[in-house]
Scaffold this motif. Structure first.
Motif, PDB file in Angstrom:
ATOM      1  N   ARG A  77      32.553 -64.808  71.395  1.00  0.00           N
ATOM      2  CA  ARG A  77      34.190 -64.597  70.714  1.00  0.00           C
ATOM      3  C   ARG A  77      34.851 -65.599  70.163  1.00  0.00           C
ATOM      4  O   ARG A  77      35.342 -65.807  69.324  1.00  0.00           O
ATOM      5  N   ASP A  78      35.163 -66.595  71.285  1.00  0.00           N
ATOM      6  CA  ASP A  78      35.969 -67.962  70.963  1.00  0.00           C
ATOM      7  C   ASP A  78      35.465 -68.567  69.804  1.00  0.00           C
ATOM      8  O   ASP A  78      36.394 -69.026  69.137  1.00  0.00           O
ATOM      9  N   ARG A  79      34.184 -68.893  69.766  1.00  0.00           N
ATOM     10  CA  ARG A  79      33.736 -69.528  68.565  1.00  0.00           C
ATOM     11  C   ARG A  79      33.870 -68.985  67.500  1.00  0.00           C
ATOM     12  O   ARG A  79      34.320 -69.546  66.394  1.00  0.00           O
ATOM     13  N   LEU A  80      33.602 -67.660  67.301  1.00  0.00           N
ATOM     14  CA  LEU A  80      33.874 -66.773  66.084  1.00  0.00           C
ATOM     15  C   LEU A  80      35.556 -67.028  65.594  1.00  0.00           C
ATOM     16  O   LEU A  80      35.595 -67.195  64.538  1.00  0.00           O
ATOM     17  N   GLN A  81      36.317 -66.872  66.746  1.00  0.00           N
ATOM     18  CA  GLN A  81      37.765 -66.719  66.217  1.00  0.00           C
ATOM     19  C   GLN A  81      37.843 -68.206  65.744  1.00  0.00           C
ATOM     20  O   GLN A  81      38.745 -68.420  64.590  1.00  0.00           O
ATOM     21  N   GLN A  82      37.546 -69.225  66.237  1.00  0.00           N
ATOM     22  CA  GLN A  82      37.734 -70.589  65.805  1.00  0.00           C
ATOM     23  C   GLN A  82      37.382 -70.825  64.122  1.00  0.00           C
ATOM     24  O   GLN A  82      37.732 -71.247  63.227  1.00  0.00           O
ATOM     25  N   HIS A  83      35.727 -70.110  63.967  1.00  0.00           N
ATOM     26  CA  HIS A  83      35.385 -70.455  62.747  1.00  0.00           C
ATOM     27  C   HIS A  83      36.258 -69.483  61.620  1.00  0.00           C
ATOM     28  O   HIS A  83      36.637 -70.091  60.637  1.00  0.00           O
ATOM     29  N   LEU A  84      36.645 -68.161  62.018  1.00  0.00           N
ATOM     30  CA  LEU A  84      37.323 -67.730  60.869  1.00  0.00           C
ATOM     31  C   LEU A  84      38.698 -68.155  60.816  1.00  0.00           C
ATOM     32  O   LEU A  84      39.250 -68.174  59.815  1.00  0.00           O
ATOM     33  N   ASN A  85      39.276 -68.775  62.048  1.00  0.00           N
ATOM     34  CA  ASN A  85      40.590 -69.509  61.577  1.00  0.00           C
ATOM     35  C   ASN A  85      40.052 -70.718  60.542  1.00  0.00           C
ATOM     36  O   ASN A  85      41.172 -70.973  59.821  1.00  0.00           O
ATOM     37  N   ASP A  86      39.139 -71.582  60.768  1.00  0.00           N
ATOM     38  CA  ASP A  86      38.834 -72.353  59.840  1.00  0.00           C
ATOM     39  C   ASP A  86      38.532 -71.862  58.357  1.00  0.00           C
ATOM     40  O   ASP A  86      38.889 -72.665  57.461  1.00  0.00           O
ATOM     41  N   GLN A  87      38.296 -70.466  58.309  1.00  0.00           N
ATOM     42  CA  GLN A  87      38.014 -69.879  56.920  1.00  0.00           C
ATOM     43  C   GLN A  87      39.477 -69.464  56.471  1.00  0.00           C
ATOM     44  O   GLN A  87      39.233 -68.584  55.407  1.00  0.00           O
TER      45      GLN A  87
ATOM     46  N   ASP B 125      36.090 -58.127  52.113  1.00  0.00           N
ATOM     47  CA  ASP B 125      34.882 -58.619  51.993  1.00  0.00           C
ATOM     48  C   ASP B 125      34.832 -60.025  52.531  1.00  0.00           C
ATOM     49  O   ASP B 125      33.739 -60.680  52.972  1.00  0.00           O
ATOM     50  N   ARG B 126      35.683 -60.847  52.299  1.00  0.00           N
ATOM     51  CA  ARG B 126      35.821 -62.224  52.836  1.00  0.00           C
ATOM     52  C   ARG B 126      35.913 -62.252  54.138  1.00  0.00           C
ATOM     53  O   ARG B 126      35.235 -63.211  54.909  1.00  0.00           O
ATOM     54  N   VAL B 127      36.645 -61.559  54.901  1.00  0.00           N
ATOM     55  CA  VAL B 127      36.633 -61.399  56.212  1.00  0.00           C
ATOM     56  C   VAL B 127      35.180 -61.171  56.951  1.00  0.00           C
ATOM     57  O   VAL B 127      34.613 -61.653  57.919  1.00  0.00           O
ATOM     58  N   ILE B 128      34.574 -59.893  56.188  1.00  0.00           N
ATOM     59  CA  ILE B 128      33.163 -59.703  56.721  1.00  0.00           C
ATOM     60  C   ILE B 128      31.880 -60.888  56.525  1.00  0.00           C
ATOM     61  O   ILE B 128      31.355 -61.045  57.352  1.00  0.00           O
ATOM     62  N   GLU B 129      32.033 -61.546  55.359  1.00  0.00           N
ATOM     63  CA  GLU B 129      31.350 -62.566  55.269  1.00  0.00           C
ATOM     64  C   GLU B 129      31.563 -63.749  56.182  1.00  0.00           C
ATOM     65  O   GLU B 129      30.634 -64.312  56.700  1.00  0.00           O
ATOM     66  N   ALA B 130      32.970 -63.927  56.460  1.00  0.00           N
ATOM     67  CA  ALA B 130      33.217 -65.081  57.323  1.00  0.00           C
ATOM     68  C   ALA B 130      32.708 -64.632  58.752  1.00  0.00           C
ATOM     69  O   ALA B 130      32.148 -65.535  59.466  1.00  0.00           O
ATOM     70  N   VAL B 131      32.717 -63.413  59.263  1.00  0.00           N
ATOM     71  CA  VAL B 131      32.253 -63.004  60.478  1.00  0.00           C
ATOM     72  C   VAL B 131      30.699 -63.240  60.543  1.00  0.00           C
ATOM     73  O   VAL B 131      30.285 -63.751  61.646  1.00  0.00           O
ATOM     74  N   GLN B 132      30.081 -62.841  59.512  1.00  0.00           N
ATOM     75  CA  GLN B 132      28.675 -62.977  59.357  1.00  0.00           C
ATOM     76  C   GLN B 132      28.161 -64.470  59.361  1.00  0.00           C
ATOM     77  O   GLN B 132      27.332 -64.723  60.330  1.00  0.00           O
ATOM     78  N   THR B 133      28.793 -65.211  58.750  1.00  0.00           N
ATOM     79  CA  THR B 133      28.411 -66.542  58.654  1.00  0.00           C
ATOM     80  C   THR B 133      28.773 -67.350  59.947  1.00  0.00           C
ATOM     81  O   THR B 133      28.164 -68.271  60.637  1.00  0.00           O
ATOM     82  N   GLY B 134      29.975 -66.763  60.495  1.00  0.00           N
ATOM     83  CA  GLY B 134      30.540 -67.451  61.929  1.00  0.00           C
ATOM     84  C   GLY B 134      29.414 -67.057  63.236  1.00  0.00           C
ATOM     85  O   GLY B 134      29.643 -67.625  64.204  1.00  0.00           O
ATOM     86  N   LEU B 135      28.731 -65.970  63.004  1.00  0.00           N
ATOM     87  CA  LEU B 135      27.571 -65.631  64.086  1.00  0.00           C
ATOM     88  C   LEU B 135      26.303 -66.444  64.046  1.00  0.00           C
ATOM     89  O   LEU B 135      25.834 -66.243  65.058  1.00  0.00           O
ATOM     90  N   ASP B 136      25.934 -66.872  62.826  1.00  0.00           N
ATOM     91  CA  ASP B 136      24.694 -67.690  62.600  1.00  0.00           C
ATOM     92  C   ASP B 136      24.633 -68.952  63.402  1.00  0.00           C
ATOM     93  O   ASP B 136      25.682 -69.658  63.803  1.00  0.00           O
TER      94      ASP B 136
ATOM     95  N   ALA C 298      25.987 -56.237  63.370  1.00  0.00           N
ATOM     96  CA  ALA C 298      26.398 -57.747  63.677  1.00  0.00           C
ATOM     97  C   ALA C 298      27.347 -57.910  64.758  1.00  0.00           C
ATOM     98  O   ALA C 298      27.052 -58.933  65.605  1.00  0.00           O
ATOM     99  N   VAL C 299      28.135 -57.087  64.971  1.00  0.00           N
ATOM    100  CA  VAL C 299      28.985 -57.237  66.064  1.00  0.00           C
ATOM    101  C   VAL C 299      29.226 -55.660  66.556  1.00  0.00           C
ATOM    102  O   VAL C 299      28.935 -54.654  66.014  1.00  0.00           O
ATOM    103  N   GLY C 300      29.920 -55.654  67.892  1.00  0.00           N
ATOM    104  CA  GLY C 300      30.188 -54.296  68.239  1.00  0.00           C
ATOM    105  C   GLY C 300      31.569 -53.781  67.235  1.00  0.00           C
ATOM    106  O   GLY C 300      32.620 -54.476  67.263  1.00  0.00           O
ATOM    107  N   THR C 301      31.457 -52.667  66.605  1.00  0.00           N
ATOM    108  CA  THR C 301      32.424 -52.070  65.944  1.00  0.00           C
ATOM    109  C   THR C 301      33.161 -50.912  66.525  1.00  0.00           C
ATOM    110  O   THR C 301      32.566 -50.122  67.231  1.00  0.00           O
ATOM    111  N   PRO C 302      34.479 -50.791  66.408  1.00  0.00           N
ATOM    112  CA  PRO C 302      35.342 -49.871  66.828  1.00  0.00           C
ATOM    113  C   PRO C 302      34.525 -48.247  66.643  1.00  0.00           C
ATOM    114  O   PRO C 302      34.252 -48.145  65.630  1.00  0.00           O
ATOM    115  N   GLU C 303      34.537 -47.426  67.697  1.00  0.00           N
ATOM    116  CA  GLU C 303      34.198 -46.291  67.699  1.00  0.00           C
ATOM    117  C   GLU C 303      35.292 -45.312  67.642  1.00  0.00           C
ATOM    118  O   GLU C 303      36.045 -45.522  68.053  1.00  0.00           O
TER     119      GLU C 303
END
Ligand SMILES: *Cc1c(COP(=O)(O)O)cnc(C)c1O
Length: 375
Positions: free
Chosen positions: A301-311, A364-375, A277-282
């Motif tokens: 990134r900036d849109r996703l950060q806003q979405h996570l903040n809203d969540q 898991d809440r963070v993971i789900e929020a990242v995924q919905t934030g990318l849609d 879904a995103v680049g994950t650290p190696e």
């Protein structure tokens, strides 16, 4: 609305070891040796034991001083230049400038976000062509992952430079079965509260395999003292870890391996949930990160950060501006050195909540929020 998920929790350890920390602090209060109390040497020996091998540890005031003291002990002085990443916390380059030298910014790799050996070689050549006297390089273990210190050490030797490892974010990390602190001839770290091993204020340390160099560091951090307190054999400064911080660190060091295992649990769960879904650290083969941060990369990134903040999820951008774009540092940039990967990362990185006490359902809440934030 469920509770906000914070980026870090600097108090959660108190539930398990708070009473022990308070007891050790009370001992300091009772003996009153606030400076150079027995806890300081005890912590230095404990850190040496933790790192292993034949390393010598010298505690000091903070991670920035640790860099300055290490550079000064190596003889860094005005008119010289040091290769370092631009994608780092400002202290790395600031310490170079504090010694009167100039930083030469080098690009990082997209694999580990750390100094790229090929880019070091190109930047060294470019700097030399600009008549700069490059004497050293400072690698940073960004977000807790050890840089390619073996390769960088060999390259440093080939170029006739010294290598300092700025491990402010990576105390406890490993490469090739060895802990940070003995992966380079000289390593510096920080015990700022938000680092993987944090105290209740400021603290830092220089670790070296070269015991003579370690004694020079000790002298420099103690007004350049010689054989006794009122003999000054070099120009130093005052940089000390105080006894109360050492008391805190002695207890927290005992918990570090457990906390690092918990950070790995969090990182593994994020990486499983976010892969693709995103680049994950190696983490490079054979290495173990201290997971100071869990940092993803994504275009929106900036849109996703806003979405996570809203969540209700806190995130951070480390670092929103690379050093070669900071007003106080732009003039150090060499136009002939490519820093495009640094710029690329600056626009895409986002650090998610990361600390040892994050529960699986919060992750898991963070993971789900990242995924919905990318849609
Ligand atoms: C935090 C940090 C420092 C400085 O440490 P302080 O203890 O805050 O002075 C230096 N380098 C890096 C990479 C850091 O993250």
């Amino acid at each position: 609305m469920s509770e906000r998920i914070a980026l870090a929790d600097l108090r959660a350890h108190r539930a398990t070891i708070g009473a022990d920390i308070d007891r050790r602090m009370a001992e300091v209060v009772a003996h009153g040796r606030w400076i150079n109390g027995p806890e300081v040497a005890e912590f230095e020996r404990a850190a040496e034991h933790y790192v292993g091998g034949d390393v010598a540890a010298v505690a000091c005031g903070n991670g920035t001083d640790a860099l300055v003291l290490a550079f000064q002990a190596l003889g860094l002085t005005s008119g010289q230049a040091v290769l370092c990443p631009s994608f780092t916390f400002v202290a790395t380059a600031e310490a170079v400038v504090a010694c009167g030298a100039v930083p030469v910014f080098v690009d990082v790799g997209l694999d580990d976000f750390n100094l790229c050996p090929d880019s070091v070689r190109t930047a060294y050549k470019a700097a030399t062509e600009e008549q700069l006297d490059v004497v050293g390089m400072c690698a940073v273990d960004l977000f807790g992952a050890p840089a390619k210190l073996d390769q960088l050490g060999e390259l440093a030797e080939e170029l006739g430079c010294w290598l300092v490892s700025d491990a402010a974010q990576s105390f406890g990390a490993e490469a090739g079965g060895h802990r940070v602190g003995r992966l380079a001839a000289v390593t510096t770290t920080s015990f700022f509260p938000a680092k993987p091993l944090g105290c209740y204020g400021d603290g830092g340390m220089v670790l070296s395999l070269d015991h003579d160099l370690a004694s020079v560091v000790r002298s420099l951090g103690s007004h350049g003292k010689g054989g006794h307190k009122y003999e000054n054999v070099r120009i130093g400064q005052n940089s000390r870890l105080d006894s109360l911080q050492a008391a805190v660190l002695l207890v927290k060091l005992d918990l570090l391996d457990w906390e690092l295992a918990q950070r790995r649990r969090v990182a593994d769960r994020y990486s499983q949930g976010l892969a693709g879904a995103v680049g994950t650290p190696e983490v490079l083969a054979g290495n173990r990160s201290a997971w100071a941060q869990y940092t993803i990369t994504t275009d929106g990134r900036d849109r996703l950060q806003q979405h996570l903040n809203d969540q209700g999820i806190d995130t951070a951008i480390y670092y929103p501006r690379p050093l070669h774009r900071q007003p106080a540092y732009t003039h150090f940039e060499l136009s002939s050195v490519d820093l495009s990967r640094t710029d690329h990362l600056t626009n895409r990185v986002l650090s998610l909540p990361m600390h040892p006490y994050l529960a699986d359902d919060q992750i898991d809440r963070v993971i789900e929020a990242v995924q919905t934030g990318l849609d």
